[in-house]
Write a protein that holds these residues in place. Structure first.
Motif, mmCIF file in Angstrom:
data_model
loop_
_atom_site.group_PDB
_atom_site.id
_atom_site.type_symbol
_atom_site.label_atom_id
_atom_site.label_comp_id
_atom_site.label_asym_id
_atom_site.label_seq_id
_atom_site.Cartn_x
_atom_site.Cartn_y
_atom_site.Cartn_z
ATOM 1 N N ARG A 93 0.830 -1.209 0.000
ATOM 2 C CA ARG A 93 0.000 0.000 0.000
ATOM 3 C C ARG A 93 0.864 1.257 0.000
ATOM 4 N NH1 ARG A 93 -2.719 -2.634 4.522
ATOM 5 N NH2 ARG A 93 -4.628 -3.678 3.882
ATOM 6 N N ASP A 94 1.907 1.239 0.823
ATOM 7 C CA ASP A 94 2.764 2.423 0.923
ATOM 8 C C ASP A 94 3.454 2.719 -0.405
ATOM 9 O OD1 ASP A 94 2.037 2.656 3.559
ATOM 10 O OD2 ASP A 94 3.897 1.824 4.366
ATOM 11 N N TRP A 95 3.915 1.665 -1.086
ATOM 12 C CA TRP A 95 4.569 1.898 -2.380
ATOM 13 C C TRP A 95 3.567 2.406 -3.414
ATOM 14 C CZ3 TRP A 95 4.107 0.042 -7.387
ATOM 15 C CH2 TRP A 95 5.116 0.459 -8.261
ATOM 16 N N LEU A 96 2.372 1.833 -3.447
ATOM 17 C CA LEU A 96 1.374 2.248 -4.430
ATOM 18 C C LEU A 96 0.998 3.724 -4.282
ATOM 19 C CD1 LEU A 96 -1.027 -0.837 -4.488
ATOM 20 C CD2 LEU A 96 0.400 -0.037 -6.374
ATOM 21 N N ASP A 121 -2.067 7.325 -9.407
ATOM 22 C CA ASP A 121 -3.033 8.154 -8.693
ATOM 23 C C ASP A 121 -4.187 7.260 -8.271
ATOM 24 O OD1 ASP A 121 -4.843 9.951 -7.702
ATOM 25 O OD2 ASP A 121 -5.060 11.104 -9.556
ATOM 26 N N ARG A 122 -4.277 7.003 -6.973
ATOM 27 C CA ARG A 122 -5.294 6.099 -6.444
ATOM 28 C C ARG A 122 -6.706 6.556 -6.796
ATOM 29 N NH1 ARG A 122 -6.367 5.233 0.020
ATOM 30 N NH2 ARG A 122 -8.259 3.950 -0.184
ATOM 31 N N LYS A 123 -6.902 7.864 -6.952
ATOM 32 C CA LYS A 123 -8.233 8.406 -7.210
ATOM 33 C C LYS A 123 -8.596 8.381 -8.695
ATOM 34 C CE LYS A 123 -8.022 11.408 -3.142
ATOM 35 N NZ LYS A 123 -8.031 12.811 -2.642
ATOM 36 N N SER A 124 -7.650 8.016 -9.515
ATOM 37 C CA SER A 124 -7.924 7.948 -10.949
ATOM 38 C C SER A 124 -8.622 6.631 -11.283
ATOM 39 C CB SER A 124 -6.619 8.048 -11.742
ATOM 40 O OG SER A 124 -5.888 6.829 -11.642
#
Length: 299
Positions: free
Chosen positions: A253-256, A264-267
């Protein structure tokens, strides 16, 4: 958008009917009507099943679950019938396959929390409650709760997120008697596992269980007390007020979410492949959890 970055094609095995591809497990049914669960090395994060696998992960989850089942069966029976490899199954299924009773599964994710973090912390910061349960003032990330609490959630499909619900909502869905059984079993198993882990220098912050019914008998199913279903923290470095080091997928999770991933997690774009270093470090965390908890060297 979320789900599988690359959804795998299930392996066809004579005598087995493929039923479902989950985030980690492939589910089959044999000719006797039993379920055959095969734990893959797939990794999920942020509601995505990533394109990169973690070697040995499925075997770690399976072997650790079996170790825990042995230590919990006086509290609640489990669903495992056999660990024998089905006839015609590939050699790679060895150590990651369970033949299990077919149960009437509860629609509820049964979560126990002994410490405040994750989605529970978000709700607490907004309302001083978790799943509608009032908690005292002054708690922070990593705080131990006055007593363990039952904080159920709805089961989500692949690519969707579990949603916390109140105990009253569970009772409405499954009935008051079943809701009480689920809460009692969840807290009893959590209490036993918390004490075992603590003796090994590990804090079991929270965990989730799945239960089903074999007739009228409540049975614990799926995986139990693994780094995929639990937050394990090293007790020696526990310090409320910050995120805790953990034996789980937090490294992924930290690397992502770091600039290094470029994601971009929100993309709506799927997450990228994991670099070799992240794969190796994550594998090492899973193996460390197994070895610390069981006292057995991984082989």
């Amino acid at each position: 958008m979320s789900g599988f970055v690359e959804k795998p094609e299930p392996l066809q095995v004579p005598g087995l009917v493929h039923l479902h591809t989950g985030k980690v497990r492939e589910l089959y049914q044999n000719e006797a009507g039993d379920l055959v669960m095969v734990a893959s090395d797939r990794m999920s994060a942020y509601d995505w099943v990533l394109p990169t696998e973690i070697p040995d992960k499925g075997r770690v989850l399976t072997q650790l679950s079996l170790w825990w089942f042995d230590r919990l069966e006086d509290l609640v029976p489990h669903h495992v019938i056999s660990t024998d490899l089905p006839a015609g199954a590939p050699a790679d299924w060895e150590g990651r396959t369970l033949i299990c009773k077919s149960l009437k599964m509860s629609p509820v994710e049964c979560v126990a929390r002994g410490y405040l973090t994750g989605s529970g912390l978000l709700e607490y910061n907004a309302s001083r409650t978790v799943c509608g349960l009032a908690l005292p003032e002054g708690l922070t990330d990593g705080s131990e709760l006055p007593a363990p609490i039952f904080t159920p959630a709805t089961k989500a499909a692949v690519g969707e997120h579990d949603e916390n619900v109140s105990y009253e909502e569970v009772a409405r869905q499954v009935g008051a008697e079943t809701a009480a059984q689920l809460r009692q079993a969840t807290l009893a198993v959590y209490g036993r596992a918390r004490d075992i882990a603590r003796d090994r220098g590990i804090i079991l912050a929270d965990t989730k269980f799945e239960f089903g019914f074999d007739g009228d008998q409540l049975v614990i199913a799926d995986e139990v007390l693994t780094p995929d279903s639990s937050r394990f923290w090293p007790a020696a470095t526990w310090e409320p007020g910050r995120a805790q080091p953990s034996y789980d997928k937090q490294y992924v999770r930290d690397w992502l979410t770091s600039p290094a991933s470029g994601w971009d997690r929100k993309s709506e774009q799927p997450p990228p492949a994991l670099p070799a270093e992240v794969v190796e470090q994550t594998r090492a965390k899973y193996l460390e959890a197994y070895e610390l908890l069981t006292g057995n060297a991984w082989s």
